[in-house]
Design a protein around this motif. Structure first.
Motif, PDB file in Angstrom:
ATOM      1  N   ASN A 182      33.012  36.032  33.132  1.00  0.00           N
ATOM      2  CA  ASN A 182      33.805  37.003  33.890  1.00  0.00           C
ATOM      3  C   ASN A 182      34.888  37.597  32.989  1.00  0.00           C
ATOM      4  O   ASN A 182      35.034  37.221  31.821  1.00  0.00           O
ATOM      5  CB  ASN A 182      34.345  36.387  35.192  1.00  0.00           C
ATOM      6  N   ARG A 202      32.401  41.330  37.017  1.00  0.00           N
ATOM      7  CA  ARG A 202      33.719  41.909  37.326  1.00  0.00           C
ATOM      8  C   ARG A 202      33.971  41.874  38.820  1.00  0.00           C
ATOM      9  O   ARG A 202      34.544  42.800  39.390  1.00  0.00           O
ATOM     10  CB  ARG A 202      33.764  43.329  36.775  1.00  0.00           C
ATOM     11  N   GLY A 203      33.525  40.785  39.479  1.00  0.00           N
ATOM     12  CA  GLY A 203      33.772  40.622  40.909  1.00  0.00           C
ATOM     13  C   GLY A 203      33.267  41.815  41.696  1.00  0.00           C
ATOM     14  O   GLY A 203      32.151  42.299  41.474  1.00  0.00           O
ATOM     15  N   ALA A 204      34.103  42.318  42.621  1.00  0.00           N
ATOM     16  CA  ALA A 204      33.699  43.437  43.485  1.00  0.00           C
ATOM     17  C   ALA A 204      33.452  44.726  42.697  1.00  0.00           C
ATOM     18  O   ALA A 204      32.884  45.680  43.226  1.00  0.00           O
ATOM     19  CB  ALA A 204      34.765  43.672  44.549  1.00  0.00           C
ATOM     20  N   ALA A 220      28.642  46.634  42.101  1.00  0.00           N
ATOM     21  CA  ALA A 220      28.367  45.526  43.023  1.00  0.00           C
ATOM     22  C   ALA A 220      27.677  46.083  44.261  1.00  0.00           C
ATOM     23  O   ALA A 220      27.861  47.243  44.617  1.00  0.00           O
ATOM     24  CB  ALA A 220      29.667  44.832  43.409  1.00  0.00           C
ATOM     25  N   GLU A 221      26.866  45.239  44.894  1.00  0.00           N
ATOM     26  CA  GLU A 221      26.170  45.641  46.119  1.00  0.00           C
ATOM     27  C   GLU A 221      27.158  45.498  47.291  1.00  0.00           C
ATOM     28  O   GLU A 221      27.773  44.439  47.438  1.00  0.00           O
ATOM     29  CB  GLU A 221      24.982  44.684  46.315  1.00  0.00           C
ATOM     30  N   THR A 228      32.909  33.644  48.584  1.00  0.00           N
ATOM     31  CA  THR A 228      32.402  34.066  47.260  1.00  0.00           C
ATOM     32  C   THR A 228      31.953  32.885  46.398  1.00  0.00           C
ATOM     33  O   THR A 228      31.477  33.092  45.277  1.00  0.00           O
ATOM     34  CB  THR A 228      33.467  34.875  46.479  1.00  0.00           C
ATOM     35  N   GLY A 230      29.872  30.477  44.423  1.00  0.00           N
ATOM     36  CA  GLY A 230      28.485  30.538  43.946  1.00  0.00           C
ATOM     37  C   GLY A 230      27.997  31.935  43.629  1.00  0.00           C
ATOM     38  O   GLY A 230      26.844  32.115  43.198  1.00  0.00           O
ATOM     39  N   GLY A 232      28.908  33.948  41.148  1.00  0.00           N
ATOM     40  CA  GLY A 232      28.649  34.052  39.710  1.00  0.00           C
ATOM     41  C   GLY A 232      27.395  33.288  39.309  1.00  0.00           C
ATOM     42  O   GLY A 232      26.624  33.752  38.453  1.00  0.00           O
ATOM     43  N   ASP A 233      27.168  32.121  39.913  1.00  0.00           N
ATOM     44  CA  ASP A 233      25.979  31.326  39.574  1.00  0.00           C
ATOM     45  C   ASP A 233      24.705  32.026  40.043  1.00  0.00           C
ATOM     46  O   ASP A 233      23.696  32.043  39.337  1.00  0.00           O
ATOM     47  CB  ASP A 233      26.077  29.929  40.206  1.00  0.00           C
ATOM     48  N   ILE A 266      27.299  35.817  48.864  1.00  0.00           N
ATOM     49  CA  ILE A 266      28.674  36.070  49.327  1.00  0.00           C
ATOM     50  C   ILE A 266      28.743  36.253  50.839  1.00  0.00           C
ATOM     51  O   ILE A 266      29.756  35.959  51.473  1.00  0.00           O
ATOM     52  CB  ILE A 266      29.202  37.343  48.614  1.00  0.00           C
TER      53      ILE A 266
END
Ligand code: ATP
Length: 289
Positions: A182, A202-204, A220-221, A228, A230, A232-233, A266
């Protein structure tokens, strides 16, 4: 091609309380969830649900949680070693949460630390050129580096997700083919795009792919954010799976697949129980739009 994930596995306990415990305080609370977690386990499980052959090498303890970990993982399509329990408690994350979304987390690492190179290296004996070694940041830089060096000698492809981050990981980039990290980790560790393919989440805001030909941004979708944990995994595992299934390196389509899968995780609470199942992942990975 086989994927070896060497990392940690934990039991995550989520406790809800009116306010976070203060020094000397006793308070009532509610245990709202117990789930398998740990970045090594999370990534191995999602990769295997994408239909890829996966071995997870992670330490579980000789306690009730160790048995529960083995029982739970036996329902997934992956190999899990070592099959015996390490003589310590299983690693556990106690997560305190409050109504106003404050949290405090305590994680034990004894089982991950007890998984020494003497135990891990024989479990990689069958690894072949072109196989993948994926590691996260739960081991020391010395242990992580030794395993990447072994993988290089075996001509494996090395993938590093340096989380939790440690400044000493910056010395490992010459041993790493693909970095997934990240923005905070990237600022601290400065991977080199000339030698390592870099995916920055980059998160959202989405994710960014740096490679020798330039930079690609993937949004991001849009999703309803429930939890939130998990994300990143899920992102890393689906991105890697998308690329490996097409026998290519991570590309724009792999990042799009990953963003869609992370959005699903998420939108649900928990860790393992929030990950998309094999059917959902199969149809997601077939959509090349
Ligand atoms: P964690 O360690 O909390 O799992 P991370 O810091 O490794 O996460 P992030 O960059 O927070 O990773 O998120 C990974 C991916 O998940 C992002 O690139 C994005 O695709 C997706 N994501 C994260 N947060 C959101 C959000 N609020 N809305 C939509 N997608 C999100």
């Amino acid at each position: 091609m086989h994927i070896y994930v060497v990392g940690n596995i934990t039991v995550d306990e989520i406790w809800r309380c009116a306010s976070l415990p203060q020094k000397g305080e006793s308070l009532h609370g509610e245990k709202t969830a117990q789930d398998i977690g740990g970045k090594g386990a999370n990534q191995a499980i999602v990769l295997s649900r994408c239909g890829l052959p996966v071995t997870l090498i992670a330490g579980s303890g000789n306690d009730y949680y160790g048995q529960w970990i083995h029982n739970t993982l036996s329902q997934e399509s992956l190999l899990f070693y070592p099959q015996y329990a390490i003589s310590t408690h299983s690693d556990t994350s106690i997560i305190f949460t409050t109504e106003d979304d404050d949290n405090a987390i305590m994680t034990t690492t004894a089982a991950a630390e007890a998984l020494t190179l003497d135990i891990i290296e024989p479990l990689l004996a069958d690894a072949c050129p072109g196989d993948i070694l994926l590691q996260q940041g739960n081991f020391s830089a010395a242990k992580t580096g030794s395993l990447f060096a072994l993988a290089r000698r075996k001509q494996m492809v090395t993938v590093f997700n340096p989380s939790p981050v440690h400044p000493a990981f910056a010395a490992l980039w010459p041993l790493v083919d693909i970095a997934v990290l990240n923005e905070h980790e990237a600022r601290l560790l400065h991977p080199d795009p000339a030698t390592t393919l870099i995916v920055e989440t980059r998160g959202a805001l989405g994710a960014r792919l740096y490679h020798h030909q330039g930079i690609i941004d993937v949004a991001a979708e849009p999703t309803t954010v429930v939890d939130t944990t998990g994300a990143g995994d899920t992102f890393l595992a689906v991105m890697l799976a998308s690329a490996l299934r097409r026998e290519t390196r991570p590309d724009e389509l792999a990042l799009r697949h990953a963003s869609r899968a992370a959005a699903l995780t998420i939108s649900r609470s928990g860790t393992l129980q929030a990950f998309p199942d094999a059917n959902i992942l199969a149809s997601l990975l077939q959509n090349n739009a």
